[in-house]
Scaffold this motif. Structure first.
Motif, PDB file in Angstrom:
ATOM      1  N   VAL A  11       4.865  -5.587   0.431  1.00 22.53           N
ATOM      2  CA  VAL A  11       5.295  -4.995   1.914  1.00 22.53           C
ATOM      3  C   VAL A  11       4.845  -4.517   2.782  1.00 22.53           C
ATOM      4  O   VAL A  11       3.166  -3.929   2.121  1.00 22.53           O
ATOM      5  CB  VAL A  11       5.591  -3.410   1.753  1.00 22.53           C
ATOM      6  CG1 VAL A  11       7.001  -2.685   2.664  1.00 22.53           C
ATOM      7  CG2 VAL A  11       7.507  -3.968   0.025  1.00 22.53           C
ATOM      8  N   ASP A  12       4.087  -4.295   3.893  1.00 25.26           N
ATOM      9  CA  ASP A  12       3.144  -4.854   4.636  1.00 25.26           C
ATOM     10  C   ASP A  12       2.662  -3.149   5.573  1.00 25.26           C
ATOM     11  O   ASP A  12       3.825  -3.230   6.273  1.00 25.26           O
ATOM     12  CB  ASP A  12       2.119  -6.225   5.890  1.00 25.26           C
ATOM     13  CG  ASP A  12       1.090  -6.625   6.055  1.00 25.26           C
ATOM     14  OD1 ASP A  12       0.441  -5.940   5.400  1.00 25.26           O
ATOM     15  OD2 ASP A  12       1.178  -6.848   7.520  1.00 25.26           O
ATOM     16  N   LEU A  13       2.485  -2.944   6.003  1.00 23.10           N
ATOM     17  CA  LEU A  13       2.447  -2.395   7.694  1.00 23.10           C
ATOM     18  C   LEU A  13       0.448  -1.627   7.119  1.00 23.10           C
ATOM     19  O   LEU A  13       0.307  -1.535   6.733  1.00 23.10           O
ATOM     20  CB  LEU A  13       2.863  -0.388   7.124  1.00 23.10           C
ATOM     21  CG  LEU A  13       3.208   0.340   7.746  1.00 23.10           C
ATOM     22  CD1 LEU A  13       4.295  -0.309   8.340  1.00 23.10           C
ATOM     23  CD2 LEU A  13       3.807   1.972   7.142  1.00 23.10           C
ATOM     24  N   PRO A  14       0.788  -1.888   8.586  1.00 21.87           N
ATOM     25  CA  PRO A  14      -0.716  -1.444   9.152  1.00 21.87           C
ATOM     26  C   PRO A  14      -1.539  -0.093   8.994  1.00 21.87           C
ATOM     27  O   PRO A  14      -0.771   0.839   8.792  1.00 21.87           O
ATOM     28  CB  PRO A  14      -1.306  -1.695  10.698  1.00 21.87           C
ATOM     29  CG  PRO A  14       0.140  -2.380  11.587  1.00 21.87           C
ATOM     30  CD  PRO A  14       1.044  -1.970   9.755  1.00 21.87           C
ATOM     31  N   PRO A  15      -2.541   0.314   8.483  1.00 27.15           N
ATOM     32  CA  PRO A  15      -3.438   1.344   8.339  1.00 27.15           C
ATOM     33  C   PRO A  15      -3.549   2.410   8.845  1.00 27.15           C
ATOM     34  O   PRO A  15      -2.081   3.785   8.055  1.00 27.15           O
ATOM     35  CB  PRO A  15      -4.756   1.099   7.156  1.00 27.15           C
ATOM     36  CG  PRO A  15      -4.326  -0.429   7.498  1.00 27.15           C
ATOM     37  CD  PRO A  15      -3.454  -1.035   8.493  1.00 27.15           C
ATOM     38  N   GLU A  16      -3.041   2.588  10.082  1.00 27.84           N
ATOM     39  CA  GLU A  16      -2.629   3.895  10.924  1.00 27.84           C
ATOM     40  C   GLU A  16      -1.330   3.726  10.806  1.00 27.84           C
ATOM     41  O   GLU A  16      -1.297   5.184  10.703  1.00 27.84           O
ATOM     42  CB  GLU A  16      -3.250   3.104  12.284  1.00 27.84           C
ATOM     43  CG  GLU A  16      -2.205   2.267  13.653  1.00 27.84           C
ATOM     44  CD  GLU A  16      -3.363   0.567  12.496  1.00 27.84           C
ATOM     45  OE1 GLU A  16      -2.657  -0.055  13.559  1.00 27.84           O
ATOM     46  OE2 GLU A  16      -3.802   0.278  12.016  1.00 27.84           O
ATOM     47  N   LEU A  17      -0.398   3.094  10.466  1.00 27.44           N
ATOM     48  CA  LEU A  17       0.912   3.794  10.151  1.00 27.44           C
ATOM     49  C   LEU A  17       1.196   4.023   9.018  1.00 27.44           C
ATOM     50  O   LEU A  17       1.514   5.188   8.790  1.00 27.44           O
ATOM     51  CB  LEU A  17       2.304   2.328  10.632  1.00 27.44           C
ATOM     52  CG  LEU A  17       2.203   1.834  11.803  1.00 27.44           C
ATOM     53  CD1 LEU A  17       3.344   0.314  12.442  1.00 27.44           C
ATOM     54  CD2 LEU A  17       3.148   3.244  13.273  1.00 27.44           C
ATOM     55  N   GLN A  18       0.039   3.825   7.789  1.00 29.27           N
ATOM     56  CA  GLN A  18       0.449   4.239   6.887  1.00 29.27           C
ATOM     57  C   GLN A  18       0.037   5.625   6.481  1.00 29.27           C
ATOM     58  O   GLN A  18       0.993   6.861   6.631  1.00 29.27           O
ATOM     59  CB  GLN A  18      -0.154   3.507   5.762  1.00 29.27           C
ATOM     60  CG  GLN A  18      -0.100   2.204   5.432  1.00 29.27           C
ATOM     61  CD  GLN A  18      -0.775   1.074   3.963  1.00 29.27           C
ATOM     62  OE1 GLN A  18      -1.559   0.456   4.732  1.00 29.27           O
ATOM     63  NE2 GLN A  18      -0.727   1.543   2.663  1.00 29.27           N
TER      64      GLN A  18
ATOM     65  N   GLY B 164       1.220  -1.353   0.409  1.00 30.42           N
ATOM     66  CA  GLY B 164       0.224   0.248  -0.073  1.00 30.42           C
ATOM     67  C   GLY B 164       0.689   1.478   0.360  1.00 30.42           C
ATOM     68  O   GLY B 164       2.340   1.455   0.091  1.00 30.42           O
ATOM     69  N   VAL B 165       0.059   2.231  -0.029  1.00 33.51           N
ATOM     70  CA  VAL B 165       0.414   4.042   0.013  1.00 33.51           C
ATOM     71  C   VAL B 165       1.631   3.737   0.987  1.00 33.51           C
ATOM     72  O   VAL B 165       1.199   3.686   1.903  1.00 33.51           O
ATOM     73  CB  VAL B 165      -0.065   4.497  -1.242  1.00 33.51           C
ATOM     74  CG1 VAL B 165      -1.306   4.986   0.282  1.00 33.51           C
ATOM     75  CG2 VAL B 165       0.861   6.321  -1.248  1.00 33.51           C
ATOM     76  N   GLY B 166       2.728   4.347   0.802  1.00 32.81           N
ATOM     77  CA  GLY B 166       3.336   4.667   2.459  1.00 32.81           C
ATOM     78  C   GLY B 166       3.797   3.647   3.044  1.00 32.81           C
ATOM     79  O   GLY B 166       4.340   3.625   3.922  1.00 32.81           O
ATOM     80  N   ALA B 167       3.656   3.125   2.739  1.00 32.39           N
ATOM     81  CA  ALA B 167       4.083   0.861   2.886  1.00 32.39           C
ATOM     82  C   ALA B 167       6.105   0.649   3.332  1.00 32.39           C
ATOM     83  O   ALA B 167       6.451  -0.238   3.641  1.00 32.39           O
ATOM     84  CB  ALA B 167       3.637   0.045   2.698  1.00 32.39           C
ATOM     85  N   GLY B 168       6.680   1.460   2.697  1.00 30.65           N
ATOM     86  CA  GLY B 168       7.788   1.484   2.627  1.00 30.65           C
ATOM     87  C   GLY B 168       8.215   0.670   1.259  1.00 30.65           C
ATOM     88  O   GLY B 168       9.462   0.095   0.989  1.00 30.65           O
TER      89      GLY B 168
END
Length: 197
Positions: free
Chosen positions: A129-136, A8-12
């Motif tokens: 590449v995974d990141l929870p939405p709140e961290l995104q 996702g956008v902003g996930a790295g």
């Protein structure tokens, strides 16, 4: 080996793509190709202007991405029209670059909309590449200067976290340090190339 990379956008994802390249992978960046196929003078830009009008151009005749983005992110039907123009051009260019890669190379296709465009099954492996939405949201506000509302809207316009994870061969967690991230990328490359993971 052909590998898809998404997140996702902003996930790295960009950081992961750089780490993959540092480890010898040939990285084909769909975002860069999406810009290339609509540069001034290209058939892609002519098709976009024919569909969306000359108001999507800046004073120099280049695509005004912010103006076009305001149109397509507010209207899923218009976004689908844009994607129908740009995506085939990007895929054609990516195929050319893949054909030029050295024999036996680990070829990574960096595709933000891999899940949305149904391309997961066309790769030997898919890295998410995974990141929870709140961290995104937190990272998009901090790193790109977006408002929380803009960040949430962009995230909502993409595939859900669950949909991305459902196509993953390997999940690359990006909730810890950059060094942890690079270590995970190295583990995945080792697994993909026959090393120990």
């Amino acid at each position: 080996m052909r590998v898809g990379l998404t997140g996702g956008v902003g996930a790295g994802k960009t950081t992961v793509a750089r780490a993959l390249a540092d480890l010898g992978a040939v990285v084909i960046d769909a975002d860069a190709l999406a810009r290339e196929v609509v540069e001034p003078g290209t058939p892609g830009l002519a098709a976009v202007v024919a569909e969306f009008g000359p108001e999507v151009l800046d004073d120099d005749g280049a695509l005004d991405r912010a103006r076009l983005g305001a149109i397509v992110f507010a209207d899923p039907a218009r976004r689908a029209v844009l994607e129908a123009i740009v995506h085939p051009l990007v895929r054609r260019r990516a195929a050319e670059l893949e054909a030029a890669a050295p024999a036996g190379a680990l070829v990574v296709h960096d595709i933000p909309l891999l899940v949305e465009t149904g391309q997961g099954g066309s790769f030997d492996a898919v890295l998410v590449v995974d990141l929870p939405p709140e961290l995104q949201v937190e990272r998009l506000v901090r790193d790109r200067g977006w408002t929380p509302e803009d960040a949430a809207a962009r995230i909502a316009a993409q595939a859900s976290r669950a949909d991305r994870l459902a196509v993953a061969t390997y999940v690359i967690d990006n909730t810890r340090t950059r060094e942890d991230l690079r270590q995970r990328v190295a583990e995945v490359v080792a697994a993909l190339t026959g090393g120990v993971s």
